[in-house]
Design a protein around this motif. Structure first.
Motif, PDB file in Angstrom:
ATOM      1  N   LEU A   1       0.837  -1.203   0.000  1.00 27.14           N
ATOM      2  CA  LEU A   1       0.000   0.000   0.000  1.00 27.14           C
ATOM      3  C   LEU A   1       0.872   1.253   0.000  1.00 27.14           C
TER       4      LEU A   1
ATOM      5  N   GLU B   1       1.812  -5.018   9.274  1.00 27.89           N
ATOM      6  CA  GLU B   1       2.800  -4.085   8.721  1.00 27.89           C
ATOM      7  C   GLU B   1       2.226  -2.677   8.825  1.00 27.89           C
ATOM      8  N   GLY B   2       3.008  -1.754   9.292  1.00 31.05           N
ATOM      9  CA  GLY B   2       2.530  -0.382   9.360  1.00 31.05           C
ATOM     10  C   GLY B   2       2.456   0.252   7.975  1.00 31.05           C
ATOM     11  N   VAL B   3       1.626   1.291   7.857  1.00 28.75           N
ATOM     12  CA  VAL B   3       1.536   2.063   6.622  1.00 28.75           C
ATOM     13  C   VAL B   3       2.090   3.452   6.918  1.00 28.75           C
ATOM     14  N   GLN B   4       3.080   3.856   6.148  1.00 27.36           N
ATOM     15  CA  GLN B   4       3.791   5.116   6.441  1.00 27.36           C
ATOM     16  C   GLN B   4       3.291   6.280   5.592  1.00 27.36           C
TER      17      GLN B   4
ATOM     18  N   LEU C   1       0.306   7.236   4.379  1.00 30.81           N
ATOM     19  CA  LEU C   1      -1.128   7.493   4.296  1.00 30.81           C
ATOM     20  C   LEU C   1      -1.457   8.965   4.052  1.00 30.81           C
TER      21      LEU C   1
ATOM     22  N   GLU D   1       4.590   9.050  11.438  1.00 34.07           N
ATOM     23  CA  GLU D   1       4.180   7.950  12.318  1.00 34.07           C
ATOM     24  C   GLU D   1       3.458   6.910  11.464  1.00 34.07           C
ATOM     25  N   GLY D   2       3.780   5.679  11.629  1.00 37.65           N
ATOM     26  CA  GLY D   2       3.076   4.638  10.886  1.00 37.65           C
ATOM     27  C   GLY D   2       1.671   4.428  11.422  1.00 37.65           C
ATOM     28  N   VAL D   3       0.804   3.887  10.564  1.00 37.39           N
ATOM     29  CA  VAL D   3      -0.555   3.525  10.968  1.00 37.39           C
ATOM     30  C   VAL D   3      -0.635   2.008  10.934  1.00 37.39           C
ATOM     31  N   GLN D   4      -1.019   1.414  12.059  1.00 35.40           N
ATOM     32  CA  GLN D   4      -0.992  -0.052  12.187  1.00 35.40           C
ATOM     33  C   GLN D   4      -2.363  -0.686  11.962  1.00 35.40           C
TER      34      GLN D   4
END
Lengths: 317, 317
Positions: free
Chosen positions: A213, A241-244, A246, B241-244
């Motif tokens: 993503l 997995e985190g999304v950075q 967004l 900040e990542g979104v998990q």
């Protein structure tokens, strides 16, 4: 068993214990129990002879311990279940008759008792392979269709990218692919996307999440749409997995819509009207790998990729 | 300078060098240059006397080195700029006359030359404080209105949560707040949200991202909507900040829509028709903190929180 009538052997695939990691053939056992072929007195249920079972990611998911509002883990010691195609052997329900072909969630077994057939679909078009109703004409195909036509709503000339395209959605969109790559073999997803989509992506059908993503967001075009569907094994709930990236949805004015195919089941006949002719005319080519015999289902599942192409044929009758 | 006419002193706030971290007063200097009060011969521009300047997060953001498709960093050695309210001193543009009140992006200076006034709005309603046009009746107020009414589309009885509510959006929604918390003082955002929204959140106006979004996703209701707007300092591009918890959008069927208020500027009069009466009737109470004098603007900016409440009054004429 009750209900009277003939009681016969019923081969079943049983989950021994909840598994961690990838399921192995030895996590399952094929056992034989017995079943009555008559519904119980006063029941509105069905007895179904299973014809095809779907070897699908979410069966694997349910072999693990997990929490999800729509699904639960299998019960160890019991038969597993999943989407399948069957034939009604006996019915206590006014809308189903003996001999009807149906699809819905059935046990991984030769015969299943369906207590509440309300969520089952009757198969009215048997001129296409019946196995299609657990794939392209069933839940995964409907998911692809809903995501593209109802959620993302592509316009002429738009660029569509589908992650996990070897699965549900890819099946429905095989024809018209301009390019493809195996994301497990690409070191740089961003570069792979730029190679395949030099003009960028208008619509992303989200099946993977995480780093995929993030890479897609970098390559989305203005006013892009992301259709995110569920029920896939990529939801590794233990280590998401985190999304950075967004924040990109803001300046690119992107709409991201989560959806669950069940909400669209009332539109199933519209889906069939659209897709059945394309199958009959050969405009959609659908490939399946069929494993013969319920006793081979554990090996088929353990050896399967996270795709929806595989079917177990339980009975060819 | 050209253009002829009176040439007078023009006090300006200059950025010395691009900054890292939080801007300090010493990063800016107040200098005096000179300006002609007549537009150049043949120009379709304006000369504007600035009345109010907005002390806003995105002015701080533009003092840093960053990349964004819609904005650029300030040029060191030049006057900074931002949203402001001014009065036309001279016009070469057929749609603007001397004496018109306008709002748009002006320099942090006493007088500004506007080369292309096409993106400026004329102020037709001066019965409310003129400073409002750089706040609740300007870009931040319009952002709040668009996010809620055009993007999220609340229905009667729905629960709305606004992060960063002390800023743009909070101003417009002050009336009707049921509860609030300072997220910097909450150790457990999820618990704070559950306290304020025991029934969950239908609409989230996204101004923060990262861990806040993760906590909100846990508390969203089915078919929730997230309106995500831009232009705020929380986009710390150096360390996002990542979104998990993004996978939650699937089973909760959430729609997340990024938007940029500029796209909605053609609907500005509809916005005014909605909001102006509510201000006049006292249904929306708008609070501002006004700093007097351009020479105090650097201190005001350096000392400001990331909110839109602060205004610098350049001239009270």
């Amino acid at each position: 068993m009750g209900g009277g009538g003939e009681v016969i052997d019923n081969k079943q695939v049983i989950l021994k214990e909840l598994v961690k990691g990838a399921p192995k053939e030895s996590d399952m056992a094929v056992k034989t129990s017995s079943i009555s072929l008559k519904v119980e007195e006063g029941s509105k249920g069905l007895v179904v002879k299973n014809l095809y079972l779907s070897v699908e990611p979410y069966v694997k998911l349910r072999m693990k311990k997990f929490e999800h509002p729509d699904f639960s883990s299998f019960t160890p010691g019991s038969a597993m279940d999943g989407f399948g195609v069957g034939k009604v052997v006996d019915s206590g329900h006014p809308e189903f008759q003996k001999g009807d072909l149906i699809w819905g969630i059935v046990g991984w077994e030769e015969y299943s008792v369906i207590k509440n057939p309300g969520s089952f679909f009757k198969i009215h078009h048997a001129d296409v392979p019946l196995s299609y109703y657990r794939g392209i004409l069933g839940m995964p195909g409907m998911t692809a269709w809903v995501g593209l036509h109802k959620v993302a709503a592509p316009k002429e000339g738009e660029y569509v990218y589908i992650s996990g395209a070897s699965g549900a959605v890819g099946q429905l969109t095989k024809l018209g692919f301009d390019d493809a790559f195996n994301y497990k073999e690409e070191k740089d997803l961003d570069a792979a996307l730029k190679r395949c989509f030099p003009e960028g992506i208008d619509i992303y059908f989200e099946n993977v999440g995480g780093k995929m993503l993030d890479a897609v967001l970098l390559n989305m075009r203005l006013n892009g749409r992301i259709a995110a569907c569920g029920m896939s094994a990529e939801h590794n709930l233990e280590e998401p997995e985190g999304v950075q990236n967004l924040r990109i949805i803001i300046h690119k004015r992107i709409r991201m819509q989560g959806f669950v195919v069940f909400d669209y089941f009332p539109q199933y006949s519209e889906f069939l009207d659209d897709v059945l002719p394309k199958i009959r005319e050969g405009k959609i080519v659908y490939l399946e790998h069929i494993t013969e015999g319920l006793e081979n289902a554990p090996a088929a599942l353990a050896g399967s990729e996270n795709v929806w192409k595989q079917v177990v044929s339980v009975s060819r009758e």
